[in-house]
Design a protein around this motif. Structure first.
Motif, short mmCIF file in Angstrom:
data_model
loop_
_atom_site.label_atom_id
_atom_site.label_comp_id
_atom_site.label_asym_id
_atom_site.label_seq_id
_atom_site.Cartn_x
_atom_site.Cartn_y
_atom_site.Cartn_z
N TYR A 95 0.42 -4.27 4.29
CA TYR A 95 1.55 -3.48 4.76
C TYR A 95 1.87 -2.32 3.83
N THR A 96 2.38 -1.25 4.43
CA THR A 96 2.98 -0.15 3.66
C THR A 96 4.47 -0.42 3.59
N LEU A 97 5.16 0.37 2.77
CA LEU A 97 6.61 0.20 2.63
C LEU A 97 7.30 0.39 3.97
N ASP A 98 6.93 1.42 4.71
CA ASP A 98 7.58 1.70 5.99
C ASP A 98 7.35 0.58 7.00
N LYS A 99 6.11 0.11 7.08
CA LYS A 99 5.79 -0.93 8.04
C LYS A 99 6.46 -2.25 7.67
N ALA A 100 6.46 -2.60 6.39
CA ALA A 100 7.09 -3.85 5.94
C ALA A 100 8.60 -3.81 6.14
N LEU A 113 7.43 -11.34 10.20
CA LEU A 113 6.65 -11.64 8.99
C LEU A 113 6.25 -13.11 8.94
N THR A 114 7.15 -14.00 9.35
CA THR A 114 6.84 -15.43 9.39
C THR A 114 5.70 -15.69 10.36
N ALA A 159 5.27 3.03 -6.97
CA ALA A 159 4.69 1.80 -6.44
C ALA A 159 5.81 0.98 -5.79
N HIS A 160 5.51 0.34 -4.69
CA HIS A 160 6.50 -0.48 -3.99
C HIS A 160 6.00 -1.91 -3.93
N TYR A 161 6.95 -2.83 -4.00
CA TYR A 161 6.61 -4.25 -4.06
C TYR A 161 7.40 -5.04 -3.03
N MET A 162 6.83 -6.18 -2.68
CA MET A 162 7.50 -7.14 -1.81
C MET A 162 7.48 -8.48 -2.55
N ARG A 191 0.85 -1.19 0.00
CA ARG A 191 0.00 0.00 0.00
C ARG A 191 0.88 1.24 0.00
N SER A 192 0.44 2.24 -0.71
CA SER A 192 1.25 3.45 -0.79
C SER A 192 0.78 4.49 0.21
N GLN A 193 1.68 5.35 0.57
CA GLN A 193 1.36 6.48 1.43
C GLN A 193 0.67 7.54 0.56
N ALA A 194 -0.05 8.41 1.18
CA ALA A 194 -0.70 9.49 0.43
C ALA A 194 0.35 10.36 -0.23
#
Length: 151
Positions: A106-111, A119-120, A68-71, A60-63
């Motif tokens: 998750y957002t980028l910062d949280k992930a 995460l596991t 775009a960010h990926y995991m 999810r992206s921040q406002a």
């Protein structure tokens, strides 16, 4: 008895006593060495591992974030035997869906702030909740994250 013969007899007695003590100690050590039990060899692993590769999740992206960010995640499932291994392989599409749903929150910062262990734990909790909701047995003991890339 002469003084020389007395010294020789005492020396012989001392040597005989020392030899007997050394022989007795050697016998005692060798007896305990053969009766000492060796530790049992480690049991071979009976677990089977099934890999679910290349799970790509858009974070999810921040406002106001233009990018775009990926995991990317690879998950390994630890099955108890061949029957459960087959069940895990049959359920890989479901497991992929549950993984994407759990990680897409998750957002980028949280992930980025979470560790692999955290995460596991989150992914295993999502699997457990899904299998409980469907009222079926989970065919694997646990899921492990083997690769994690956050971009």
């Amino acid at each position: 008895m002469t003084k020389g013969k007395l010294i020789a007899m005492i020396a012989a007695a001392v040597l005989l006593t020392a030899g007997a003590a050394g022989g007795g100690f050697w016998w005692w050590q060798s007896r305990h060495a053969t009766t000492a039990k060796a530790p049992p060899p480690p049991k071979p692993s009976t677990f089977r591992y099934v890999t679910l590769d290349k799970i790509i999740v858009m974070l999810r992206s921040q406002a106001g974030d233009p990018l775009a960010h990926y995991m990317a995640v690879d998950v390994v499932f630890k099955a108890d035997d061949a029957v459960k291994e087959k069940a895990v392989k049959d359920q890989l599409p479901l497991l992929r869906s549950v993984t994407v749903k759990a990680l897409s929150e998750y957002t980028l910062d949280k992930a980025s702030a979470l560790t692999i262990e955290q995460l596991t734990t989150e992914v295993n909790a999502a699997y457990k909740a899904r299998y409980t909701a469907d009222d079926i047995e989970q065919p694997f003991a646990e899921a492990l994250i083997s690769k994690l890339i956050i971009e």
